[in-house]
Design an enzyme around this catalytic site. Structure first.
Site, PDB file in Angstrom:
ATOM      1  N   LYS A   1      -5.748  -1.853  -2.293  1.00 29.12           N
ATOM      2  CA  LYS A   1      -6.858  -1.599  -1.359  1.00 29.12           C
ATOM      3  C   LYS A   1      -7.512  -2.927  -0.955  1.00 29.12           C
ATOM      4  O   LYS A   1      -7.895  -3.114   0.198  1.00 29.12           O
ATOM      5  CB  LYS A   1      -7.901  -0.683  -2.005  1.00 29.12           C
ATOM      6  CG  LYS A   1      -7.424   0.747  -2.232  1.00 29.12           C
ATOM      7  CD  LYS A   1      -7.591   1.645  -1.030  1.00 29.12           C
ATOM      8  CE  LYS A   1      -6.939   3.002  -1.254  1.00 29.12           C
ATOM      9  NZ  LYS A   1      -7.043   3.936  -0.130  1.00 29.12           N
TER      10      LYS A   1
ATOM     11  N   TYR B   1       0.879  -1.175   0.000  1.00 27.01           N
ATOM     12  CA  TYR B   1       0.000   0.000   0.000  1.00 27.01           C
ATOM     13  C   TYR B   1       0.915   1.223   0.000  1.00 27.01           C
ATOM     14  O   TYR B   1       2.099   1.119  -0.348  1.00 27.01           O
ATOM     15  CB  TYR B   1      -0.912  -0.140   1.244  1.00 27.01           C
ATOM     16  CG  TYR B   1      -2.023   0.850   1.347  1.00 27.01           C
ATOM     17  CD1 TYR B   1      -2.879   1.092   0.281  1.00 27.01           C
ATOM     18  CD2 TYR B   1      -2.250   1.543   2.540  1.00 27.01           C
ATOM     19  CE1 TYR B   1      -3.917   2.007   0.392  1.00 27.01           C
ATOM     20  CE2 TYR B   1      -3.287   2.443   2.666  1.00 27.01           C
ATOM     21  CZ  TYR B   1      -4.113   2.675   1.583  1.00 27.01           C
ATOM     22  OH  TYR B   1      -5.131   3.580   1.706  1.00 27.01           O
TER      23      TYR B   1
ATOM     24  N   THR C   1     -10.542  16.357  -4.344  1.00 27.51           N
ATOM     25  CA  THR C   1     -11.432  15.258  -3.942  1.00 27.51           C
ATOM     26  C   THR C   1     -11.382  15.041  -2.433  1.00 27.51           C
ATOM     27  O   THR C   1     -12.408  15.065  -1.748  1.00 27.51           O
ATOM     28  CB  THR C   1     -10.989  13.955  -4.642  1.00 27.51           C
ATOM     29  OG1 THR C   1     -10.842  14.211  -6.023  1.00 27.51           O
ATOM     30  CG2 THR C   1     -11.983  12.845  -4.421  1.00 27.51           C
TER      31      THR C   1
ATOM     32  N   GLU D   1     -11.944   4.444  -6.453  1.00 27.47           N
ATOM     33  CA  GLU D   1     -10.647   4.864  -5.915  1.00 27.47           C
ATOM     34  C   GLU D   1      -9.862   5.709  -6.910  1.00 27.47           C
ATOM     35  O   GLU D   1      -9.716   5.342  -8.082  1.00 27.47           O
ATOM     36  CB  GLU D   1      -9.817   3.615  -5.557  1.00 27.47           C
ATOM     37  CG  GLU D   1      -8.550   3.921  -4.776  1.00 27.47           C
ATOM     38  CD  GLU D   1      -8.827   4.485  -3.383  1.00 27.47           C
ATOM     39  OE1 GLU D   1      -9.762   4.020  -2.715  1.00 27.47           O
ATOM     40  OE2 GLU D   1      -8.094   5.402  -2.968  1.00 27.47           O
ATOM     41  N   ASP D   2      -9.360   6.816  -6.429  1.00 29.65           N
ATOM     42  CA  ASP D   2      -8.378   7.636  -7.157  1.00 29.65           C
ATOM     43  C   ASP D   2      -8.841   8.084  -8.539  1.00 29.65           C
ATOM     44  O   ASP D   2      -8.100   7.983  -9.532  1.00 29.65           O
ATOM     45  CB  ASP D   2      -7.023   6.900  -7.208  1.00 29.65           C
ATOM     46  CG  ASP D   2      -6.348   6.880  -5.835  1.00 29.65           C
ATOM     47  OD1 ASP D   2      -6.897   7.488  -4.891  1.00 29.65           O
ATOM     48  OD2 ASP D   2      -5.277   6.261  -5.695  1.00 29.65           O
TER      49      ASP D   2
ATOM     50  N   ASN E   1      -4.986   7.582   7.454  1.00 28.80           N
ATOM     51  CA  ASN E   1      -5.195   7.046   6.117  1.00 28.80           C
ATOM     52  C   ASN E   1      -6.574   6.407   6.092  1.00 28.80           C
ATOM     53  O   ASN E   1      -7.009   5.810   7.093  1.00 28.80           O
ATOM     54  CB  ASN E   1      -4.112   5.996   5.805  1.00 28.80           C
ATOM     55  CG  ASN E   1      -4.090   5.670   4.337  1.00 28.80           C
ATOM     56  OD1 ASN E   1      -5.008   5.047   3.832  1.00 28.80           O
ATOM     57  ND2 ASN E   1      -3.061   6.112   3.653  1.00 28.80           N
TER      58      ASN E   1
HETATM   59  N1  LIG Z   1      -4.444  10.110   3.878  1.00 29.51           N
HETATM   60  C1  LIG Z   1      -5.425   9.678   3.132  1.00 29.51           C
HETATM   61  O1  LIG Z   1      -6.210   8.803   3.517  1.00 29.51           O
HETATM   62  C2  LIG Z   1      -5.621  10.251   1.782  1.00 29.51           C
HETATM   63  C3  LIG Z   1      -4.724  11.120   1.239  1.00 29.51           C
HETATM   64  N2  LIG Z   1      -4.946  11.635   0.009  1.00 29.51           N
HETATM   65  C4  LIG Z   1      -3.892  12.485  -0.543  1.00 29.51           C
HETATM   66  O2  LIG Z   1      -4.359  13.785  -0.781  1.00 29.51           O
HETATM   67  C5  LIG Z   1      -3.715  14.300  -1.932  1.00 29.51           C
HETATM   68  C6  LIG Z   1      -4.770  14.830  -2.874  1.00 29.51           C
HETATM   69  O3  LIG Z   1      -5.566  13.766  -3.352  1.00 29.51           O
HETATM   70  P1  LIG Z   1      -6.927  14.054  -4.095  1.00 29.51           P
HETATM   71  O4  LIG Z   1      -7.765  14.981  -3.312  1.00 29.51           O
HETATM   72  O5  LIG Z   1      -7.465  12.728  -4.504  1.00 29.51           O
HETATM   73  O6  LIG Z   1      -6.368  14.819  -5.395  1.00 29.51           O
HETATM   74  P2  LIG Z   1      -7.011  16.032  -6.157  1.00 29.51           P
HETATM   75  O7  LIG Z   1      -6.211  16.215  -7.381  1.00 29.51           O
HETATM   76  O8  LIG Z   1      -8.488  15.855  -6.272  1.00 29.51           O
HETATM   77  O9  LIG Z   1      -6.773  17.259  -5.167  1.00 29.51           O
HETATM   78  C7  LIG Z   1      -5.568  17.952  -5.011  1.00 29.51           C
HETATM   79  C8  LIG Z   1      -5.914  19.414  -4.878  1.00 29.51           C
HETATM   80  O10 LIG Z   1      -4.732  20.121  -4.571  1.00 29.51           O
HETATM   81  C9  LIG Z   1      -4.735  21.283  -5.353  1.00 29.51           C
HETATM   82  N3  LIG Z   1      -3.382  21.785  -5.531  1.00 29.51           N
HETATM   83  C10 LIG Z   1      -2.466  21.389  -6.431  1.00 29.51           C
HETATM   84  N4  LIG Z   1      -1.361  22.160  -6.328  1.00 29.51           N
HETATM   85  C11 LIG Z   1      -1.598  23.019  -5.328  1.00 29.51           C
HETATM   86  C12 LIG Z   1      -0.835  24.055  -4.746  1.00 29.51           C
HETATM   87  N5  LIG Z   1       0.387  24.338  -5.177  1.00 29.51           N
HETATM   88  N6  LIG Z   1      -1.387  24.753  -3.748  1.00 29.51           N
HETATM   89  C13 LIG Z   1      -2.613  24.458  -3.291  1.00 29.51           C
HETATM   90  N7  LIG Z   1      -3.392  23.493  -3.801  1.00 29.51           N
HETATM   91  C14 LIG Z   1      -2.879  22.776  -4.812  1.00 29.51           C
HETATM   92  C15 LIG Z   1      -5.373  20.889  -6.660  1.00 29.51           C
HETATM   93  O11 LIG Z   1      -5.855  22.006  -7.396  1.00 29.51           O
HETATM   94  C16 LIG Z   1      -6.491  19.977  -6.175  1.00 29.51           C
HETATM   95  O12 LIG Z   1      -7.680  20.683  -5.930  1.00 29.51           O
HETATM   96  C17 LIG Z   1      -2.891  13.160  -2.521  1.00 29.51           C
HETATM   97  O13 LIG Z   1      -1.545  13.316  -2.195  1.00 29.51           O
HETATM   98  C18 LIG Z   1      -3.455  11.933  -1.884  1.00 29.51           C
HETATM   99  O14 LIG Z   1      -2.480  10.939  -1.705  1.00 29.51           O
HETATM  100  C19 LIG Z   1      -6.065  11.362  -0.723  1.00 29.51           C
HETATM  101  C20 LIG Z   1      -6.993  10.488  -0.232  1.00 29.51           C
HETATM  102  C21 LIG Z   1      -6.804   9.832   1.035  1.00 29.51           C
HETATM  103  C1  LIG Z   2      -4.946   6.855   0.739  1.00 30.56           C
HETATM  104  C2  LIG Z   2      -5.563   7.234  -0.513  1.00 30.56           C
HETATM  105  O1  LIG Z   2      -6.660   6.799  -0.822  1.00 30.56           O
HETATM  106  C3  LIG Z   2      -4.869   8.167  -1.374  1.00 30.56           C
HETATM  107  O2  LIG Z   2      -3.824   8.679  -1.013  1.00 30.56           O
HETATM  108  O3  LIG Z   2      -5.404   8.401  -2.476  1.00 30.56           O
HETATM  109 MG   LIG Z   3      -7.062   7.134  -2.864  1.00 30.13          MG
END
Ligand SMILES: NC(=O)C1=CN([C@@H]2O[C@H](COP(=O)(O)OP(=O)(O)OC[C@H]3O[C@@H](n4cnc5c(N)ncnc54)[C@H](O)[C@@H]3O)[C@@H](O)[C@H]2O)C=CC1
Ligand SMILES: CC(=O)C(=O)O
Ligand SMILES: [Mg+2]
Length: 572
Positions: A183, A110, A313, A254-255, A472
């Site tokens: 996952k 993962y 997202t 997912e993603d 996470n």
């Molecule tokens: N810890 C967890 O359980 C999870 C963590 N994540 C992490 O969150 C991050 C984003 O994932 P998603 O929301 O799916 O992607 P996404 O692409 O939908 O969202 C990212 C956002 O960040 C913005 N962004 C990009 N560059 C930027 C900057 N320089 N300044 C400010 N905002 C900026 C984008 O415009 C976008 O709205 C990823 O790194 C992902 O791994 C996502 C889901 C679960």
């Molecule tokens: C953990 C997860 O779903 C992500 O980083 O997209």
């Molecule tokens: Mg994800």
């Protein structure tokens, strides 16, 4: 267990696998194969005498050998490839090993290593896993799902991705299948979801990554992502076929890219059993982290001010759940939204801002409110540092995929105004975390309450060992899936997600010095049980359960968990 191999059934009454397969067909099926652990009788009956070395090993011995082989791999990607190969050879042994060494192996199957495996997919490819559906061949969707060999009652869960927004590393096309596969490993390791009753699905709609399109070894559809009409028709065809063939399956997304993620969830959430992990799972685990952190800090949730960096997202999913929790804590909807400041690539979200997306609008501030705040011309809005200076947040959350964005100045500014700053750099994989725990603790004099998206080692400051919780969605989705199955819920409701968050927060006490704000990964199974119980109860309360839930629910949840043991096997 029809999906295993022709002529194989696993009895739901006595758990015995009865198979007409013989010889290499048995050894080549990862669900039937148990290699050197086949007993002498089984070897005779299944035509295996002479096809495996003479010694019969116990599963413990096999697991010890496999662990030594795993440890001898030169790097994390090689470990990932090793475990993938083991899973393709002997699925029970793979899950046994993963379960025994969860904290060590989860980062391999993962985040973070799955990110590397996805980037290297077309190079490290050995054999297929899951179902690959192509936008160029929509007529094959149903037959491809049928080709899995699974029948209407055989599937509890399907994890699907279109590979557009893998973790924080973007569009990786067909390689994205590995996040679905990863996952599923977590579902089984954390909540005992029977791997034979799950499917990974790649929804291949092309890729916009030019390197992949130019790469002769790239294994996915070699064209850009299709337009919205074709995309929506393809997703619809997938949902129609999946719900027809597997009516009880939970459809996990997912993603996906942010606009598709939101649109797809909104289209199906009221009609079918479905769940977007990045929106809803992340929202719930983050809510759990905030509830736990806030409890340790002493003030009520409604009195906190939250700055969220990265309103995509995950970010907006988090904002929604925090807003709803604040409403439950006594604020009006307007007051609750007013306690959240969301910053994206053009700075603070404000009304009328260029490029503001539909799903961000509920969190846009009025422009007049920030008229005298410092604007950055190049950025096109108010930068994070200014927002933090002005807002003086008590909670700072990163879902931007921008490694290092929480700078020392920003964190010190925040920490100057709050005793126990709650800081959650959630972006994955590790290198994209908005800050690392050691820095956050140094900059806040050890006061920060931290949880990160990818795992981090404990940090020692002033004689205190700080354990870093992993915020996470892996703390949420396995238990959510299990609880949904036990209650036979027909929908995933907001109430089920909040129940999951509260159950997770209740698994830990962050008031002790250095204690994590979330339960540790090596207790993931117990956490998932607590989540499943809470989710099943919430499903009943929300009127979506088809199975009653009473005081025996925890026993039922535990009994429903698949264990990585070799079931009795008989030749027929
Ligand atoms: N810890 C967890 O359980 C999870 C963590 N994540 C992490 O969150 C991050 C984003 O994932 P998603 O929301 O799916 O992607 P996404 O692409 O939908 O969202 C990212 C956002 O960040 C913005 N962004 C990009 N560059 C930027 C900057 N320089 N300044 C400010 N905002 C900026 C984008 O415009 C976008 O709205 C990823 O790194 C992902 O791994 C996502 C889901 C679960
Ligand atoms: C953990 C997860 O779903 C992500 O980083 O997209
Ligand atoms: Mg994800």
């Amino acid at each position: 267990m029809r999906g295993v191999i022709m002529g194989t059934e696993r009895s739901t009454v006595d758990g015995v696998i009865r198979t007409s397969a013989r010889g290499h067909s048995v050894l080549n099926s990862p669900r039937l194969n148990r290699g050197t652990a086949f007993t002498r009788r089984e070897r005779r009956e299944l035509g295996l005498v002479g096809l495996v070395p003479p010694q019969v090993l116990t599963q413990d011995q096999q697991a010890a050998r496999a662990y030594a082989q795993f440890r001898s791999q030169p790097d994390d990607l090689a470990k990932n490839v090793y475990l993938t190969a083991l899973r393709d050879r002997n699925e029970v042994l793979f899950h046994r090993l993963l379960g025994d060494h969860l904290a060590e192996m989860l980062p391999i199957v993962y985040t973070p290593t799955v990110g590397t495996a996805i980037e290297r997919y077309s190079y490290e490819y050995r054999r297929p896993r899951g179902v690959y559906l192509s936008v160029d061949d929509p007529d094959a969707i149903e037959s491809s799902l049928r080709a899995s060999g699974l029948g209407a009652d055989d599937v509890d869960l399907i994890v699907a991705t279109d590979g557009e927004a893998i973790l924080g590393i973007g569009d990786w096309g067909v390689g994205g299948i590995d996040i679905a596969v990863g996952k599923l490993a977590v579902y089984t390791a954390a909540a005992g979801v029977d791997p034979a009753r799950t499917l990974a699905v790649m929804l291949d709609v092309g890729t916009d990554r030019q390197d992949l399109l130019d790469d002769p070894l790239y294994l996915g559809n070699r064209h850009p992502r299709v337009d919205r009409d074709r995309y929506d028709a393809f997703i619809d065809a997938y949902v129609t076929a999946a719900t027809k063939l597997f009516p009880d399956a939970l459809l996990h997304w997912e993603d996906f890219g942010s606009s598709n993620a939101r649109r797809v969830l909104d289209r199906y959430r009221e009609k079918t059993l479905t769940f977007n992990d990045d929106i809803q799972g992340t929202g719930a685990v983050n809510l759990a982290a905030v509830l736990s952190g806030v409890r340790a800090g002493g003030a009520a949730l409604r009195d906190h001010r939250v700055v969220l960096f990265g309103a995509g997202t995950a970010g907006v999913g988090i904002a929604e759940q925090l807003r709803d929790a604040m409403i439950a804590d006594g604020l009006t909807s307007r007051e609750a939204a007013g306690r959240i400041w969301a910053v994206d690539r053009h700075g603070l979200l404000t009304d009328g801002q260029q490029g503001l997306r539909d799903f961000q609008m509920p969190f846009a501030r009025r422009r007049a409110e920030v008229a005298d705040w410092r604007h950055d011309e190049d950025l096109g809005g108010v930068p994070l540092a200014e927002v933090v200076d002005r807002v003086r947040p008590s909670v700072l959350i990163g879902t931007s995929g921008q490694g290092g964005a929480f700078t020392e100045d920003i964190v010190r500014s925040m920490a100057a105004h709050t005793d126990r700053p709650v800081i959650l750099p959630l972006s994955n994989p590790t290198r994209l975390a908005e800050a690392v725990p050691a820095d956050l603790l140094a900059w806040t004099g050890g006061r920060a309450l931290i949880a990160t998206g990818s795992p981090f080692a404990p940090v020692e400051t002033d004689g205190v060992t700080h354990h870093i919780g992993q915020a996470n969605n892996a703390l949420v989705f396995p238990g959510l899936g299990l609880g949904t199955a036990v209650a036979r819920a027909g929908r995933i409701t907001d109430g089920m997600l909040v129940a999951a968050a509260r159950a997770i927060a209740d698994q830990t006490d962050a008031t002790a010095p250095g204690a994590p704000i979330l339960p540790p990964i090596d207790r993931l199974r117990d956490t998932s049980v607590a989540v499943a119980v809470a989710v099943a109860r919430a499903a009943v309360a929300d009127g979506v359960a088809r199975e009653p839930v009473d005081d025996t629910v925890e026993e039922r949840v535990r009994a429903a968990m698949w264990l990585p043991e070799y079931p009795p096997i008989e030749a027929v």
